[in-house]
Structures are given as C-alpha cells and as structure tokens.
Design a protein around this motif. Structure first.
Motif, PDB file in Angstrom:
ATOM      1  N   ASN A 529       0.828  -1.206   0.000  1.00 54.91           N
ATOM      2  CA  ASN A 529       0.000   0.000   0.000  1.00 54.91           C
ATOM      3  C   ASN A 529       0.862   1.255   0.000  1.00 54.91           C
ATOM      4  O   ASN A 529       0.554   2.248  -0.662  1.00 54.91           O
ATOM      5  N   SER A 532       2.010   1.839  -3.481  1.00 60.87           N
ATOM      6  CA  SER A 532       0.957   2.410  -4.321  1.00 60.87           C
ATOM      7  C   SER A 532       0.820   3.908  -4.079  1.00 60.87           C
ATOM      8  O   SER A 532       0.696   4.698  -5.021  1.00 60.87           O
ATOM      9  N   LEU A 573      -6.562   6.452   0.761  1.00 63.43           N
ATOM     10  CA  LEU A 573      -6.068   5.332  -0.054  1.00 63.43           C
ATOM     11  C   LEU A 573      -5.782   4.088   0.772  1.00 63.43           C
ATOM     12  O   LEU A 573      -6.020   2.965   0.319  1.00 63.43           O
ATOM     13  N   SER A 577      -7.652   0.759  -0.373  1.00 62.72           N
ATOM     14  CA  SER A 577      -6.869  -0.379  -0.862  1.00 62.72           C
ATOM     15  C   SER A 577      -7.228  -1.663  -0.130  1.00 62.72           C
ATOM     16  O   SER A 577      -7.004  -2.768  -0.636  1.00 62.72           O
ATOM     17  N   TYR A 580      -9.695  -4.212  -2.096  1.00 62.09           N
ATOM     18  CA  TYR A 580      -9.128  -5.225  -2.979  1.00 62.09           C
ATOM     19  C   TYR A 580      -8.302  -6.245  -2.209  1.00 62.09           C
ATOM     20  O   TYR A 580      -8.266  -7.426  -2.566  1.00 62.09           O
ATOM     21  N   GLU A 581      -7.635  -5.785  -1.155  1.00 57.71           N
ATOM     22  CA  GLU A 581      -6.818  -6.708  -0.357  1.00 57.71           C
ATOM     23  C   GLU A 581      -7.698  -7.778   0.286  1.00 57.71           C
ATOM     24  O   GLU A 581      -7.394  -8.978   0.239  1.00 57.71           O
ATOM     25  N   ALA A 617     -12.127  -1.602  -9.835  1.00 61.07           N
ATOM     26  CA  ALA A 617     -11.073  -0.601  -9.983  1.00 61.07           C
ATOM     27  C   ALA A 617     -11.367   0.347 -11.138  1.00 61.07           C
ATOM     28  O   ALA A 617     -11.144   1.556 -11.035  1.00 61.07           O
ATOM     29  N   ALA A 645      -3.566   5.956  -7.926  1.00 61.78           N
ATOM     30  CA  ALA A 645      -3.286   4.972  -6.880  1.00 61.78           C
ATOM     31  C   ALA A 645      -4.142   3.716  -7.031  1.00 61.78           C
ATOM     32  O   ALA A 645      -3.650   2.589  -6.880  1.00 61.78           O
ATOM     33  N   VAL A 646      -5.431   3.891  -7.336  1.00 61.46           N
ATOM     34  CA  VAL A 646      -6.312   2.737  -7.508  1.00 61.46           C
ATOM     35  C   VAL A 646      -5.887   1.918  -8.728  1.00 61.46           C
ATOM     36  O   VAL A 646      -5.870   0.678  -8.689  1.00 61.46           O
ATOM     37  N   ASP A 649      -2.811   0.080  -7.778  1.00 56.62           N
ATOM     38  CA  ASP A 649      -3.115  -0.940  -6.779  1.00 56.62           C
ATOM     39  C   ASP A 649      -3.795  -2.160  -7.407  1.00 56.62           C
ATOM     40  O   ASP A 649      -3.488  -3.303  -7.049  1.00 56.62           O
ATOM     41  N   ALA A 650      -4.705  -1.917  -8.348  1.00 57.48           N
ATOM     42  CA  ALA A 650      -5.474  -3.021  -8.926  1.00 57.48           C
ATOM     43  C   ALA A 650      -4.724  -3.751 -10.028  1.00 57.48           C
ATOM     44  O   ALA A 650      -5.108  -4.865 -10.399  1.00 57.48           O
ATOM     45  N   ARG A 654      -2.081  -5.841  -7.109  1.00 56.36           N
ATOM     46  CA  ARG A 654      -2.955  -7.007  -6.922  1.00 56.36           C
ATOM     47  C   ARG A 654      -2.743  -8.095  -7.957  1.00 56.36           C
ATOM     48  O   ARG A 654      -2.914  -9.277  -7.656  1.00 56.36           O
TER      49      ARG A 654
END
Length: 696
Positions: A529, A532, A573, A577, A580-581, A617, A645-646, A649-650, A654
């Motif tokens: 995180n 990200s 964020l 996050s 999704y985690e 996302a 960031a999303v 992150d995705a 991920r």
C-alpha cells in the motif's frame, strides 16, 4: 458477524418495500434537515503554536481594523483612469459591513489599472454564501455600468466555491457503462448506482447538518462525495455479483441475499470500517480543516456501507432473475485471468523485481515534492479572482498578490527601532514595496505592510519569510498575513504527515493480522500500500509540479502540490486499498484452507476475483478521474492522485506483486507467531468473502 449479516440480508429480502421505505424516509429526512438546519461551510486555519497565527491574534486584540479578512478591487480600462471615479469607489467600499480600512487607490505606471485593498474587521467565515462578494459588486456596479472592467481578488472573493455536479455526473455515467459491460444487464448495472446515490445523499445531508455545529471545509463535501460514490458502487458491485452467482447456482432470492451478505457483506463491513478508522488519523495532522474533511468523508462512507448491506438485498429481491444477462456469458474473462496468474506465478522472482522497478520509477518524482496551498493563479480564466490575480501580477508585480504584514508590539519594539526595521525591509533585495507603518489609536501596536518581489507560491517567497524571521525581525515583530500563514501550515503538515502515516500503517497491520491471522500477509499488504501511495504521489508531482500534464488538466502552468492533498490522499487510499486486499486474500485463504496447496490457491484466487477487482477498480478510476474536471486545483489533484493509486493498486500490486510474492513465500504467507506454525491450520476461521467472477 457472518451469521448476523446473513440474517439481515434475509430480512431485507423478505421485506424489500419496507426496507426501501425506511431508507427513502431517512433520505428525505436528512435532505430536509440539511435544507432547514444546514450550516455554512467554512475553513478553519487557526492552529495554535504558529508564529503567523500569533501575529493575527495580536492584531485581533489590539488592531481589529486590520485583523480580519481582505479583498482586492482591481479596476482596469483602456485609457487612464479618472481619479474622481476611484475616490467615489473608495467611499462606497468604506461603508460596507465589516470593513475596517480601505487603502488609497494604487495606480499602475501606465495609469490604466488601479488596485484598492479592503481590510475587514471580521474573518471571511462570517460571510454567508456570496454576501461578501455581492456587497463588493454593489459598490463597483457604477463603474461596470460605464464599461470599466472591475475584478475582485483576496480572501472574500476566493472563498466562494464554484458550483459542482459535472464531475459527479461524468463519473457516474462512465461507471454505468463499465457496469453494463461487467453484468450485461441494465438492471444489474443500475442497482449499484442507485445504492451509491442513496448512501451519498444521506451522508451529504448529515455533513450539511454537521456544518451548523462545527466548521466544515467547503472542500469536504466534494471529497466525501468523490470517495462515497466510488466505494458505494464498489460495495454494491461485490454484493450484486455474489447474489447473481447464487441465483445461477440454483439458490432462491432469499438464500442468495443471505449468502451474499454473509460472504461479500462481511468484506464490505470490514473494508468500510477500515476506511472509517483510517480517516480518524486525520485528527493527528493537527489542523482543524483536515479533521472536518475526515468527519465529512466518515459520514458519507458510513452511510454508503450501511445502505450497501441492506438496500442491495432488498433491490436484488425485487429484481430477481432480471439481474442476470439475457445471453449467458462464457468464462473467457476468468480463463484469461487464470492464464495471467499462472504466468506470474511461474516466474515469481522476475515478476516481483519488474513490478518493484516500475513502482520505483513512478514514485521517483516524489523526492522533489513541494507543497503549497492553491491560489487564484490556478483558477480558470473565466473566474474574477484569476482575472484579478493576472492583472495585479502584470501591472504591480507578482508580490502584490501576496502582501505580508508585520505586527509590531510597541511595548517591545521602540519607535526608533520600528523606523530602522522599515528601512531594513526596504533595503532587502527580496522585497519590492514597503508601506509606511500604521499605528493603532492606543499607540501600543503598529503594522508594516510590504510586498515581496516574487509570487505567493514561489520558493523564494518562503525563503524570504525564513530569512526575515531569523535575521531581520526583532522580538515583538511578527510576520503574518495569508502567505506566512500558509507557509506555517505547510511546515506543520510536513511535520505531522509522518505521525499520520505511522498511525494508519500500524492500524492496518493490526486489523489485517486479526482478520487473516497472519503477520506476514499484514506487513506485506501495508508495504505494498505504501508503494501504491508513493507511486501516486510521484505521478502527481510529475503532472502538476513539473507541469507534464498541466495544460491537459486545464491548468495555466505548473503548480506545487496542494498542502491539503498528501495526508488526505494517504488516509483515504490506505482504507480504499483494503477493499481489494480483503476481496483477494480472503478468497486465496479460503482455497488454501480447503486444499493446503499454497501455489494453486494463489492462482485460483486471482483467477476467481480478477473480473470483480478489475471492474471495481475501473469504476473507481472513472469516478475519481471525473473529479479531475473540477476547477478547484485541490479537488483536481485529489481526483488524479486517487485514480492513479487505484489503477496502480489493482494492476501492478494485486495482479503482479501479490501473486508473485505469495508464490515466493509459499506456506510462510500464513505464518502466525502465536501459533508458531507456517503450515495449514487445523481449524478454519470465518470466511470473510468469496468474490467470484461475474462470468462464472
């Protein structure tokens, strides 16, 4: 919680109209309360312990005519201005409510522009709506009727928020298109939108009512709406997906709703609670304006979370099989995701290294980040504050847009020392203009006003402030005004951001450790995180501060990163996050508990959640990018930063880092120091969620 949410889903399915009726009444009640009792949104920059605030307090106590807000009236014509017209304007300005002093008109060298400074006895927050700027316009109306251009600057004009709505509409429309592609059903696509609107509407009404009891920043509702729409659609998407999968497997609507709430619903509650707890970290920033943004976002996210686990089952019960696409879909999406997961897990070390290198490149510009609050120079050219800013900059120099005030306590500074101080300021190469000292009627306080040679947000201006405080100003002379206040606030933010980071990271690690019973998963998730967020910061610096995307984003030039953005982005964020985690790891853990195969559980977990995470996302990115259209540069930065960031992150995190690192660690992913084991536990904990592909 799993059993409780399952019962709640069943009850809402059995009584859908009653459930919807309750929320409609709540929606109407909160909107009505907001209209009847809603307060005025206003910023609060009062922070104890800052030098500039001490200067403001000294003036408020001894020199109230110069202690309030300010306005700048800029008069421009194609020919030389008539002094008589300007004198009449000064007289009218002096009669306005709250005005303390009106400066003589300052004429430009070519005589076609005049600058009149208006100093109030009251703070800018005392004005209701557009009352302040309306009063100024009434005073300048005679000139405008004669065809003379009059523009307004200063805090009174800059404190007026531009009407919103465009960004929200763009984000919702794009989200609807993505949902249609994901579900293949208009009903299924529209349901998450309805849920998000209900939750955001109720939360926004609560925020408006809160503004009548405490100070809420004008930016807070927009930021809360941005986050609320994104998470609301995401939460509903997960729940609707699980409900639809239940119908496909032969469950009744009631059984599907109960199963969706007992799996995906638990994830929604956990993810939403994490967002709420992370927002509490904003209080550690030490600035009231941050706390108000936290309260607003907390209210909206809380309302969205509650509507998701109640309204979604009710609407699903009413829609039934209409949520399913008319044409059954093939499982191509999941097959492609599974192929990707196997490719990553086949060479985990190489993919881990590649992902880390890419994140490092994206994050690199963060080392050059410079923070400063926005100013009128970043507003659209159609805005009177921007026009006033440009006229002042061109005719009187950049420093005229950010004048300083030196509050002098004459009980500590003698008259001769005051005269010498004025001369010393005039000799400083960083100062363009120094005014004559003004003394209050009691003779115990004086004010010296001056203008730097550089603009308010320039690094040289901040360096000048530091130099004056350390080398020039004696004890009892305090630099204050908008620019020194913003400089001090920026320094405070830079100091406190590490405290906020430590709180949010520690909280996230504890929560994930409790939920997944693995310290390795929790620490690794927190580290990812952080990567990200760093990547999002880096992209933001490149686009805004370096100016690589300034024109594309509708900005006239490169601008520093807004002081309000980094801490706010970080807390939001870290909460987002976790969506999704939790969705991904809960599925991987469930498969691992079932098979004991660490490798296959990762591959199958990524494959089964890939479509949901990608769709969620994409929706979040679309919603956040919609806010990049906002005229306010802080909102624009928040939209771009959150969307980046999303997206990172995705995709990178991920879909690459999580599967590759989990493959490298194998059974050690689930190591728990309290059980002293890295192996498969004998008993299975409660499953948080089972997000699966919409095309399963």
């Amino acid at each position: 919680m799993r059993i409780l949410l399952a019962k709640l889903g069943a009850i809402c399915t059995d009584h859908p109209w009653r459930t919807l009726g309750v929320w409609v009444v709540l929606f109407a009640a909160t909107i009505g309360a907001a209209a009847a009792f809603g307060g005025q949104m206003q910023d609060n920059y009062h922070v104890e312990g800052l030098d500039s605030i001490a200067g403001s307090e000294l003036l408020a106590d001894r020199f109230p005519d110069l202690a309030g807000t300010d306005a700048r009236v800029v008069v421009h014509d194609d020919v030389a201005l008539d002094p008589g017209v300007l004198t009449s304007l000064q007289s009218r300005l002096q009669t306005l409510d709250g005005v303390g002093t009106v400066s003589p008109a300052r004429i430009s060298s070519d005589g076609d522009t005049a600058l009149i400074s208006v100093q109030y006895r009251i703070p800018v927050t005392d004005f209701q709506g557009t009352d302040g700027i309306d009063a100024l316009r009434s005073a300048t109306a005679p000139l405008e009727r004669e065809g003379i251009q009059v523009e307004l600057g200063g805090q009174v004009a800059e404190n007026i928020s531009s009407p919103g709505g465009t960004a929200e509409a763009v984000g919702i429309v794009v989200a609807l298109v993505i949902l249609l592609l994901a579900f293949g059903s208009v009903v299924a696509a529209g349901l998450p939108i309805v849920v998000a609107i209900i939750g955001v509407g109720i939360g926004s009404g609560i925020v408006a009512v809160l503004a009548s009891f405490t100070q809420i920043s004008p930016m807070a509702p927009t930021i809360a709406t941005m986050v609320g729409i994104g998470v609301g659609i995401d939460y509903a998407l997960l729940l609707v997906t699980r409900f639809a999968d239940g119908l496909r497997s032969g469950m009744t609507s009631k059984e599907s709703a109960a199963h969706a709430n007992s799996t995906a619903g638990v994830s929604v509650v956990y993810a939403g609670t994490t967002v709420l707890l992370c927002l509490l970290g904003l209080r550690l920033a030490g600035l009231p304006v941050y706390a108000s943004m936290g309260y607003a976002t907390l209210a909206v996210v809380g309302a969205v979370m509650l509507t998701s686990i109640t309204v979604v089952p009710a609407l699903c019960a009413l829609a039934g099989t209409k949520l399913l696409p008319r044409m059954p879909r093939r499982g191509g999406g999941q097959a492609r995701t599974e192929k990707w997961a196997r490719m990553v897990c086949r060479r985990p070390a190489a993919w881990t290294l590649a992902a880390l290198m890419l994140l490092a490149v994206l994050a690199a510009p963060v080392l050059d980040m410079r923070m400063w609050p926005q100013n009128a120079g970043t507003q659209p050219t159609s805005n009177t504050t921007r026009l006033a800013y440009d006229l002042i900059d061109h005719e009187f120099g950049p420093g005229a847009n950010g004048p300083f005030m030196v509050a002098v306590d004459l009980s500590q500074v003698s008259t001769s020392r005051l005269d010498y101080l004025t001369e010393e300021l005039a000799r400083d190469p960083g100062i363009a203009v120094v005014g004559t000292p003004i003394t209050n009627p009691e003779g115990d306080t004086a004010v010296v006003m001056f203008e730097p040679t550089t603009g308010p947000s320039d690094e040289e201006t901040v360096a000048l402030l530091t130099h004056l405080r350390h080398d020039v100003l004696p004890e009892g002379a305090i630099a204050t005004g908008v620019t020194p206040v913003f400089a001090d606030i920026t320094d405070r933010v830079a100091e406190r951001i590490w405290l906020v980071v430590a709180f949010v990271v520690a909280l996230s690690v504890v929560l994930l450790t409790v939920v997944f019973r693995s310290i390795v998963v929790a620490v690794k998730a927190a580290a990812m995180n952080l990567m990200s967020v760093a990547a999002a910061y880096g992209v933001m610096v490149a686009l805004f501060q370096w100016g690589w995307g300034a024109e594309l984003l509708g900005l006239p030039h490169a601008v520093p990163v807004s002081s309000w953005v980094p801490i706010l982005m970080f807390t939001i964020l870290f909460g987002l996050s976790m969506d999704y985690e939790v969705f991904l790891l809960s599925r991987i853990r469930e498969l691992w508990l079932h098979s004991g195969d660490a490798h296959s559980s990762v591959v199958d977990g990524v494959a089964s959640t890939g479509r949901v995470i990608t769709s969620a996302a994409a929706i979040m990115v679309a919603v956040f990018l919609g806010f990049a259209l906002d005229a306010d540069v802080t909102i624009k930065m928040m939209g771009v930063g959150l969307a980046t960031a999303v997206l990172v992150d995705a995709t990178i995190v991920r879909m690459v880092l999580v599967p590759s690192t989990m493959t490298l660690l194998g059974q050690w992913n689930w190591w728990n120091p309290f059980t002293r084991s890295a192996g498969r536990p004998r008993t299975s904990p409660v499953t948080l969620a089972e997000p699966v592909s919409a095309s399963k």
